[in-house]
Design a protein around this motif. Sequence first.
Motif, short mmCIF file in Angstrom:
data_model
loop_
_atom_site.label_atom_id
_atom_site.label_comp_id
_atom_site.label_asym_id
_atom_site.label_seq_id
_atom_site.Cartn_x
_atom_site.Cartn_y
_atom_site.Cartn_z
N GLY A 190 0.83 -1.21 0.00
CA GLY A 190 0.00 0.00 0.00
C GLY A 190 0.86 1.26 0.00
N THR A 191 0.23 2.37 -0.36
CA THR A 191 0.93 3.65 -0.35
C THR A 191 0.31 4.52 0.73
OG1 THR A 191 1.23 3.43 -2.72
CG2 THR A 191 1.56 5.63 -1.79
N CYS A 192 1.17 5.05 1.59
CA CYS A 192 0.63 5.83 2.71
C CYS A 192 1.14 7.26 2.64
CB CYS A 192 1.04 5.16 4.02
SG CYS A 192 0.33 5.94 5.45
N PHE A 193 0.19 8.20 2.67
CA PHE A 193 0.53 9.63 2.64
C PHE A 193 0.07 10.20 3.97
CE2 PHE A 193 -0.35 14.06 1.79
CZ PHE A 193 0.61 14.47 0.88
N VAL A 194 1.03 10.65 4.77
CA VAL A 194 0.65 11.11 6.11
C VAL A 194 1.10 12.55 6.36
CG1 VAL A 194 2.61 9.84 7.10
CG2 VAL A 194 0.81 10.63 8.60
N ALA A 195 0.12 13.41 6.64
CA ALA A 195 0.41 14.81 6.94
C ALA A 195 0.39 15.00 8.44
CB ALA A 195 -0.62 15.71 6.30
N ILE A 202 7.19 11.49 11.98
CA ILE A 202 7.34 11.42 10.52
C ILE A 202 8.78 11.03 10.15
CG2 ILE A 202 7.33 12.84 8.40
CD1 ILE A 202 4.51 12.26 9.31
N ALA A 203 9.73 11.70 10.83
CA ALA A 203 11.15 11.43 10.54
C ALA A 203 11.51 9.99 10.85
CB ALA A 203 12.02 12.39 11.33
N LYS A 204 10.84 9.45 11.86
CA LYS A 204 11.17 8.09 12.30
C LYS A 204 10.63 7.02 11.34
CE LYS A 204 10.00 5.69 16.30
NZ LYS A 204 9.36 5.77 17.60
N ILE A 205 9.43 7.23 10.82
CA ILE A 205 8.80 6.13 10.08
C ILE A 205 8.75 6.31 8.56
CG2 ILE A 205 7.36 5.43 12.04
CD1 ILE A 205 4.98 6.79 10.56
#
Lengths: 244, 536
Positions: A190-195, A202-205
């Motif tokens: 899957g493609t995950c876009f997380v804001a 964010i930097a970690k994952i």
Amino acid sequence: MDNIKSMIKITSLNKSYGKKQVLFDINLDVHEGELFGFIGKNGVGKSTTIECILGSKLFESGEILINDLDIKKEPIKVKSIIGYSPSEPICYEDMKGVEYLEFISSIYHISPQKFMQNLNFLLKALDLKEEDLYKEIRSYSHGMKQKLCLIASLIHNPRIWILDEPTVGLDAMSTFELTKIMKDYVKLGGTCFVASHNIDLIAKICDRVAIIKDGKIFNVFDLKKEPSLRNKISAIFIKLYNEK
Amino acid sequence: MIGQLILKEFQTNSLFKTHGIKRVISIISSIVLLAFFICLEILIYSLIYNKINVYADLNDSFFIVLIFAITILGILGYVPITQKTFFNSESERLIYSTLPLTSYDIILSKGVNLYTKLLIFNLSTSYVFGATYAYIRSSNFTFYIIFFFMMLLLTFLMEGVAFLLVIPFNEFKKLLSKYKILSFIIMIALLLFLVISYSLILNAFINLVRDASLDNLFTASNIEFLNYIAKYLLPISSMTYFSRTLDMSVNFLGSFLIPLFIFSIGTIILNLYIKKYFNSSLAQFNNKKVKSLTYKFTNETNALIRKEIHLALNKNDGIFSYISLIIAEPFLVFSVVSSVNLIFNTGNLNYVLTLFPSIYLTLDTLLILLFLSIINLNSSMSIAKEKNTLLIMKTLPVSYFKQFLIKLSVPSILSFISYLIGLILLVSFKEISVINFFMMILIGASSIISLNISSLYTDLRGKKENNFLVTFIGFIFPIITVGVGTVTIVFIDNEFSELIFFSIILLIQILYMVSLLINIKKRISKLFLRFEGVNL
């Protein structure tokens, strides 16, 4: 590079609210099977970009292709492959949790077997009790509503999962579980876009991270290629926002 | 702090919400409406006074009973308002429970606003009747002053009773929210009561219009009973006697002590309840038995319809507004149309019928269509009810036009069923002809669809507060169509007049409905995407 498939491709996106332009020539390319982070301060255009991707907002110019489908031309096909969890948990509060999930699943034509399989997994992963689903959503706490929205966004096995501030309102354990789900989701293709404005998470994952400031993309960092950047993203972000 | 809280309560009052010219217009229009209402009260009361003056000693008793009835109505009307003021906002409960406020502070801040509203109500009703009563009887000017002070005391009494009743009312509302079937039964019972009351009032009005005598109503035993109970309607009776005679000895207790005592008791008990309310936890779950999960599979269309029904039946405003109106519509339409027919059939207005034989047709059709408008314009709530969940609609993989059609279909079908029952009642009791019945089915169906499209369209354009289109389609359009039909049959007067009349209305209605549908199909995507609902 040629064999990398683009799942979200934004080209020269411009968006205004009345006379105020909020997005300036946004260009982004999110690849299949990657966890893409989108960071910026509040009110810089993160949610607006997401709503343009979802096809729930008009934009003046530019092009958004989702799995090679133009959001303006084929919105229904695009929407059927996206799962979206908004920044504020939004659901029909007069429904019971189970009714809401039934509603979403019926719209996306999920088979009962798939529904049960996904639901059991997500309930366990997000630590939501089965009996909670038989209560009216309005009686839920903020965190419970957030969890329900996360379940609703994944229940139909979307190919693209878009999350806007997914950790707001979640406790530490649920945040940990959510990050695990996100990682597993991309592992399965899957493609995950997380804001988010939670830069550390964010930097970690994330595999790649875009920073947005005043409606413009400042830069896109490839954290998979340059893992050392994971520790520097915060500093880059703060420096960028301190610049006048 | 208290001053600011009181100010906040007044700022939420509708008159103070607007600014600038809108506020001025709002205040002026309210004053004009109030003045009109007061004039009407004076006129009606003077008429009644003169009519019942022939019955010995009845006017005093009638005045007391009238003020008592207004007081009771005022209290009953203010209990839901008090409930809404104190217990309706979850966010306010959260904010207030974190502020350094005592429960008395909350009661005081909200109570001042409620007292002011209640006082305005009393001054514009009971005091107006009191002043008219005093003027007709040529009472001393002291009556006007003392009766004004009595209104201040009466307001305390009413607020005190409302404080006491709001507790069981709030608990009852909580109970109803848990059991939707029970709330539905209560709603039907309430509606029946209202419809019956409405018919009785309408009949009384028709009797007045037809200039009937009141002898049947005011028999010797009825007058005796009225005079008897008037003495015991405390504190109204003692307030009236005190205003008239200034006799402190007998009426002091009733006029002063009872209102203040009830207000004090009401405040103390409400304080105890509010203390508990603001300290209770926000999420209270009912411990229902856990069922093993079962998935009710349905298709996309059914899922959307179910969602719309959920929104339409959405507790407080749903059950007690749109659905209740839908249920009441057949009875109300029947009452009004049959009453109008009766007025023109008998009594003083019978000559109108001989001059304009088609007046039946015009009035009945217009009344039915106007009722339809009033009831259906409320269904436009369905888009507004989505609020922030509109984002869900926008992200669903279902075309906006399909979602729009489903949003349109649920209120339209419900309205049509209700409308059809009304027509069946009218044709069964021969209030309308068979041709009228069949033509009105078609006209009503297209009208319902047009009304619902217009109100959904206005909702989507976010112009609910300035909805010329809705006003036009709801009120001006029926007048125009019926007007065109009427003018036509004035010129074409033959055995097909009735059919021509309805055909013209139907043709205009269908043309308008089709043009609306074509227009909305073209613009639906843009309208949906532009509509924000809330700022996300």
